[in-house]
Design a protein around this motif. Structure first.
Motif, mmCIF file in Angstrom:
data_model
loop_
_atom_site.group_PDB
_atom_site.id
_atom_site.type_symbol
_atom_site.label_atom_id
_atom_site.label_comp_id
_atom_site.label_asym_id
_atom_site.label_seq_id
_atom_site.Cartn_x
_atom_site.Cartn_y
_atom_site.Cartn_z
ATOM 1 N N UNK A 99 43.512 48.615 43.548
ATOM 2 C CA UNK A 99 44.033 49.274 42.347
ATOM 3 C C UNK A 99 43.006 49.226 41.219
ATOM 4 N N UNK A 100 42.295 48.104 41.094
ATOM 5 C CA UNK A 100 41.283 47.963 40.042
ATOM 6 C C UNK A 100 40.141 48.947 40.255
ATOM 7 N N UNK A 101 39.704 49.078 41.493
ATOM 8 C CA UNK A 101 38.614 50.018 41.790
ATOM 9 C C UNK A 101 39.050 51.459 41.559
ATOM 10 N N UNK A 102 40.291 51.759 41.913
ATOM 11 C CA UNK A 102 40.813 53.108 41.684
ATOM 12 C C UNK A 102 40.923 53.402 40.192
ATOM 13 N N UNK A 103 41.343 52.401 39.417
ATOM 14 C CA UNK A 103 41.452 52.575 37.966
ATOM 15 C C UNK A 103 40.085 52.842 37.348
ATOM 16 N N UNK A 104 39.065 52.154 37.842
ATOM 17 C CA UNK A 104 37.710 52.361 37.321
ATOM 18 C C UNK A 104 37.207 53.765 37.647
ATOM 19 N N UNK A 105 37.517 54.255 38.839
ATOM 20 C CA UNK A 105 37.088 55.601 39.231
ATOM 21 C C UNK A 105 37.749 56.676 38.371
ATOM 22 N N UNK A 106 39.024 56.459 38.063
ATOM 23 C CA UNK A 106 39.775 57.464 37.308
ATOM 24 C C UNK A 106 39.482 57.412 35.811
ATOM 25 N N UNK A 107 38.951 56.292 35.351
ATOM 26 C CA UNK A 107 38.643 56.159 33.926
ATOM 27 C C UNK A 107 37.319 56.849 33.630
ATOM 28 N N UNK A 108 37.266 57.519 32.507
ATOM 29 C CA UNK A 108 36.033 58.207 32.126
ATOM 30 C C UNK A 108 35.867 58.156 30.617
ATOM 31 N N UNK A 109 34.653 57.887 30.183
ATOM 32 C CA UNK A 109 34.391 57.807 28.753
ATOM 33 C C UNK A 109 35.211 56.711 28.109
ATOM 34 N N UNK A 111 38.412 56.906 27.773
ATOM 35 C CA UNK A 111 39.780 56.998 28.293
ATOM 36 C C UNK A 111 39.942 56.080 29.495
ATOM 37 N N UNK A 112 40.826 55.086 29.366
ATOM 38 C CA UNK A 112 41.054 54.146 30.456
ATOM 39 C C UNK A 112 42.367 54.465 31.155
ATOM 40 N N UNK A 113 42.321 54.423 32.464
ATOM 41 C CA UNK A 113 43.497 54.706 33.288
ATOM 42 C C UNK A 113 43.930 53.416 33.975
ATOM 43 N N UNK A 114 45.226 53.185 34.013
ATOM 44 C CA UNK A 114 45.743 52.027 34.743
ATOM 45 C C UNK A 114 46.385 52.490 36.043
ATOM 46 N N UNK A 116 49.047 51.025 38.782
ATOM 47 C CA UNK A 116 50.027 49.953 39.032
ATOM 48 C C UNK A 116 49.882 48.811 38.031
ATOM 49 N N UNK A 117 49.564 49.163 36.796
ATOM 50 C CA UNK A 117 49.450 48.151 35.752
ATOM 51 C C UNK A 117 48.110 47.448 35.695
ATOM 52 N N UNK A 118 47.163 47.865 36.524
ATOM 53 C CA UNK A 118 45.853 47.211 36.581
ATOM 54 C C UNK A 118 44.798 48.141 35.985
ATOM 55 N N UNK A 119 44.014 47.607 35.050
ATOM 56 C CA UNK A 119 43.043 48.416 34.315
ATOM 57 C C UNK A 119 41.663 48.424 34.957
ATOM 58 N N UNK A 120 41.343 47.347 35.661
ATOM 59 C CA UNK A 120 40.012 47.239 36.249
ATOM 60 C C UNK A 120 39.803 45.856 36.829
ATOM 61 N N UNK A 121 38.577 45.590 37.239
ATOM 62 C CA UNK A 121 38.261 44.313 37.868
ATOM 63 C C UNK A 121 38.109 43.209 36.826
ATOM 64 N N UNK A 122 38.506 42.016 37.206
ATOM 65 C CA UNK A 122 38.326 40.838 36.358
ATOM 66 C C UNK A 122 37.465 39.826 37.096
#
Length: 493
Positions: A99-109, A111-114, A116-122
């Motif tokens: 989910x974190x990797x998918x969120x990073x792919x969908x986020x651009x500039x 604009x951050x995308x979550x 399943x509630x996960x924003x990215x890798x920690x």
């Protein structure tokens, strides 16, 4: 907010090195190889979201344990987590990473995308397993969260006289000497309470007080919650954890019916995962921020001013251990404060005491009497010792042929190499706490066990020192006492 991974990077790197390679400690010219492992990460809910790079507790999919989404409530303008809408599908570490990797792919500039509630890798998840090692802290969740929430709701329901009666009863409670808890603020100012005030309330004194002063519906509901937290605080068996799991589901399901749907915040939903957490990491007493807060309070004493705080702490810690000349030794169990048998304070008890000693076939001349007993890190007092003070460290539960009994310690004594206790006994009454609340019958036995209604008798006995179970707190209830065991006597304030 800055990228928290920048803050974590160096610490995680060093911890990973220690986990892989270990380190050495030299004690008295002996080398010990130490391999580091992580147990759990603990914080309040906002910090948990920040460090795990997940959505905050007031958003959708805020739960780190399950995939419950939450629902926007137009009436209360907040995301709620209704019990009937829970999705108990468990989250996994691999699921978090995907989910974190998918969120990073969908986020651009910007604009951050979550996902399943996960924003990215920690970076934190390089050394902790998600979610089993990302635990809920009961100090924040229960003591600074749900308990004050409940009390504020009660204050809107009960009248001014009830508030005054509760405040007065809280002020009058006498506690063991090591519990430094004072109720200086009214329940109407519960936000001013410290976490230890709420802890004492939910674990030991809240049940008899609420049953005495709240409407039956609210008292009955709180009794279930108090049982949950007490069982999970220091469970004696796995069965107690299972029972607490049953109770918390009942409690959460009933909560919107007792109050209103606005109580179903994520913080209430999070309680549903405490039994599983306790199964993995043991009691809440051992996985809370109380000890860390105590440590911070201790460390702050090494700091002066506002600059170079970490350097000051490191420097004075080094100085402290460089100059330390005495080795720490675990204290042995022993009695202290010797008292003579002819002392005036023993006068009311002397005939009974001497008779019981004779029955035990013990010789009076070979006995030494004491007013306190130190069992390693736990100190028990006698009634004779505590009389001049406001503390009560002499009420205990103990094992006998009849099961669990309760008593006031009058004296300790040593006969040859063995220690014994002269005890004034409590006895059960025809009243039980379960008679004063309306809860399912399968909960009665455990409630009456955790919050026993007893009266002090004129019966005395002598028991061996190893019969002690726990210290207890006694709260006046009608014309008798409600006694509750302190299962963990050394939790930090």
């Amino acid at each position: 907010k800055p990228d928290v991974n920048i803050f974590l990077e160096e610490s995680v790197k060093e911890l990973k090195y220690l986990m892989k390679n270990g380190t050495s400690l030299f004690i008295n010219e002996h080398e010990f190889n130490i391999i580091l492992l992580t147990q759990y990460f603990i914080s309040d809910l906002p910090a948990k979201a920040l460090f795990c790079n997940t959505i905050n507790f007031n958003g959708y999919y805020a739960c780190s344990c399950c995939r419950t989404k939450g629902e926007w409530n137009e009436t209360y303008k907040v995301v709620l987590y209704p019990y009937n809408g829970n999705d108990y599908t468990e989250r996994t570490h691999n699921g978090y990473l995907k989910a974190a990797q998918e969120a990073l792919k969908k986020s651009s500039g910007g604009r951050k995308v979550t996902v399943d509630g996960i924003k990215g890798l920690s970076a934190l998840l390089e050394i902790f397993s998600y979610p089993s090692q990302i635990v809920f802290d009961y100090m924040h969740l229960v003591c600074l969260g749900h308990v004050p929430t409940l009390i504020k709701r009660w204050c809107k329901i009960i009248n001014k006289q009830n508030v005054q009666d509760i405040d007065e009863q809280l002020k009058q409670i006498r506690l063991p000497h090591n519990m430094k808890v004072n109720y200086l603020d009214s329940i109407t100012a519960v936000d001013q309470w410290k976490a230890k005030n709420s802890r004492l309330f939910v674990l030991y004194v809240g049940v008899p007080i609420c049953v005495s002063h709240l409407p039956p519906l609210y008292a009955s509901h709180f009794v279930i919650y108090s049982m949950v937290i007490k069982l999970l605080h220091a469970p004696a068996t796995d069965d107690e954890i299972d029972f607490a799991n049953h109770l918390i589901h009942y409690y959460c399901k009933a909560a919107p019916l007792v109050y209103d749907p606005s109580i179903e915040l994520f913080s209430l939903h999070a309680h549903l995962h405490l039994p599983t957490q306790t199964t993995v990491h043991h009691g809440l007493a051992f996985t809370s921020a109380f000890s860390f807060e105590s440590c911070i309070r201790h460390i702050k004493k090494k700091v002066h001013g506002t600059k170079h705080l970490a350097s000051q702490i490191a420097y004075w810690t080094d100085i402290e251990y460089i100059n330390k000349t005495t080795e720490f030794e675990i204290p042995s169990s022993t009695a202290v404060n010797e008292i003579q048998l002819n002392h005036a304070s023993i006068d009311p008890y002397r005939p009974i005491l001497m008779n019981l000693i004779t029955i035990e076939n013990q010789k009076h001349n070979d006995i030494i009497f004491y007013k306190r007993y130190k069992d390693k890190f736990i100190t028990y007092h006698t009634l004779l010792y505590d009389e001049p003070f406001n503390c009560v460290s002499y009420i205990i539960s103990f094992k006998s042929d009849l099961g669990v009994e309760y008593g006031n310690i009058i004296l300790f004594y040593k006969y040859h190499d063995d220690y014994f206790i002269f005890v004034q006994k409590y006895q059960a009454t025809n009243k039980k706490m379960s008679q004063f609340v309306t809860i399912p019958s399968e909960m009665h036995q455990k409630l009456d066990e955790l919050y026993a209604l007893l009266m002090l008798t004129s019966n005395f006995t002598i028991i061996p020192i190893n019969s002690i179970r726990h210290k207890c707190i006694a709260v006046p209830f009608q014309d008798i006492f409600c006694l509750s065991e302190i299962r963990v006597d050394f939790e930090h304030d």
